[in-house]
Motif scaffolding. Structure first.
Motif, PDB file in Angstrom:
ATOM      1  N   GLN A  34       0.837  -1.201   0.000  1.00 12.31           N
ATOM      2  CA  GLN A  34       0.000   0.000   0.000  1.00 12.31           C
ATOM      3  C   GLN A  34       0.875   1.255   0.000  1.00 12.31           C
ATOM      4  O   GLN A  34       0.586   2.227  -0.693  1.00 12.31           O
ATOM      5  CB  GLN A  34      -0.934   0.010   1.217  1.00 12.31           C
ATOM      6  CG  GLN A  34      -1.984  -1.097   1.199  1.00 12.31           C
ATOM      7  CD  GLN A  34      -2.846  -1.098  -0.054  1.00 12.31           C
ATOM      8  OE1 GLN A  34      -3.063  -0.063  -0.677  1.00 12.31           O
ATOM      9  NE2 GLN A  34      -3.320  -2.270  -0.449  1.00 12.31           N
ATOM     10  N   GLN A  35       1.958   1.192   0.790  1.00 11.56           N
ATOM     11  CA  GLN A  35       2.884   2.321   0.878  1.00 11.56           C
ATOM     12  C   GLN A  35       3.522   2.594  -0.485  1.00 11.56           C
ATOM     13  O   GLN A  35       3.595   3.737  -0.939  1.00 11.56           O
ATOM     14  CB  GLN A  35       3.962   1.977   1.910  1.00 11.56           C
ATOM     15  CG  GLN A  35       4.974   3.086   2.167  1.00 11.56           C
ATOM     16  CD  GLN A  35       6.164   2.588   2.987  1.00 11.56           C
ATOM     17  OE1 GLN A  35       5.999   1.741   3.866  1.00 11.56           O
ATOM     18  NE2 GLN A  35       7.342   3.081   2.704  1.00 11.56           N
ATOM     19  N   VAL A  36       3.955   1.518  -1.134  1.00 14.16           N
ATOM     20  CA  VAL A  36       4.594   1.646  -2.445  1.00 14.16           C
ATOM     21  C   VAL A  36       3.606   2.192  -3.469  1.00 14.16           C
ATOM     22  O   VAL A  36       3.931   3.058  -4.280  1.00 14.16           O
ATOM     23  CB  VAL A  36       5.163   0.279  -2.915  1.00 14.16           C
ATOM     24  CG1 VAL A  36       5.520   0.309  -4.392  1.00 14.16           C
ATOM     25  CG2 VAL A  36       6.381  -0.093  -2.082  1.00 14.16           C
ATOM     26  N   LYS A  37       2.379   1.701  -3.396  1.00 11.55           N
ATOM     27  CA  LYS A  37       1.355   2.139  -4.333  1.00 11.55           C
ATOM     28  C   LYS A  37       1.143   3.649  -4.225  1.00 11.55           C
ATOM     29  O   LYS A  37       1.061   4.352  -5.230  1.00 11.55           O
ATOM     30  CB  LYS A  37       0.042   1.408  -4.025  1.00 11.55           C
ATOM     31  CG  LYS A  37      -0.677   0.951  -5.275  1.00 11.55           C
ATOM     32  CD  LYS A  37      -1.759  -0.032  -4.927  1.00 11.55           C
ATOM     33  CE  LYS A  37      -3.116   0.589  -5.184  1.00 11.55           C
ATOM     34  NZ  LYS A  37      -4.213  -0.365  -4.942  1.00 11.55           N
ATOM     35  N   GLU A  38       1.076   4.139  -2.979  1.00 10.51           N
ATOM     36  CA  GLU A  38       0.906   5.565  -2.759  1.00 10.51           C
ATOM     37  C   GLU A  38       2.132   6.329  -3.235  1.00 10.51           C
ATOM     38  O   GLU A  38       2.027   7.385  -3.843  1.00 10.51           O
ATOM     39  CB  GLU A  38       0.657   5.853  -1.275  1.00 10.51           C
ATOM     40  CG  GLU A  38      -0.819   5.812  -0.932  1.00 10.51           C
ATOM     41  CD  GLU A  38      -1.048   5.822   0.562  1.00 10.51           C
ATOM     42  OE1 GLU A  38      -0.369   6.596   1.255  1.00 10.51           O
ATOM     43  OE2 GLU A  38      -1.906   5.043   1.025  1.00 10.51           O
TER      44      GLU A  38
END
Ligand SMILES: [Zn+2]
Ligand SMILES: [Zn+2]
Length: 135
Positions: A34-38
């Motif tokens: 999720q962090q990478v996606k953001e």
């Protein structure tokens, strides 16, 4: 249930499904994702190397997410993978659009073949013959 060793932390855990990670690490991985996606959303010009360094995720893991089509990049992003068939640069998945279309049409023609129209053409004639025979 199967006992496995977690690929990330090395602890033994009861494996549910096919995940090679223990629940804690799987959870951690999901958070990372999720962090990478953001991050990718906010840093559209980031390279895989940038993403890896700033999020503490291996490039290998990033590539895996891209291959799984969980992670994708905008057209102006410098990130690209190679199509597994022709080597063209793609943003997500395993194949470029051209190869995807070709694979799909190959699949479609394979699916169509068993349904030859022969029987359908034959049937009415058979019926006519049968009718004539009955008369
Ligand atoms: Zn673990
Ligand atoms: Zn291709």
């Amino acid at each position: 249930m199967e006992v496995r060793t977690c690929k990330s932390c090395g602890r033994m855990f009861n494996c549910i499904g096919r995940t090679p990670l223990c629940p804690a690490c799987a959870d951690e991985m999901e958070k990372k994702f999720q962090q990478v996606k953001e991050y990718v959303w906010e840093h559209r010009s980031a390279t895989l190397q940038d993403i890896s360094e700033n999020n503490d995720v291996s490039v290998k893991q990033l590539r895996q997410w891209v291959r799984e089509e969980r992670l994708s990049f905008s057209d102006d992003s410098p990130v690209g993978l190679e199509c597994e068939k022709c080597g063209a640069t793609i943003k997500t998945g395993r194949y470029c659009e051209k190869c995807k279309n070709r694979l799909n049409s190959d699949l479609a023609s394979v699916m169509k073949k068993p349904e030859a129209p022969k029987d359908k053409i034959k049937d009415p004639r058979d019926n006519k013959n049968r009718m004539r025979y009955l008369q």
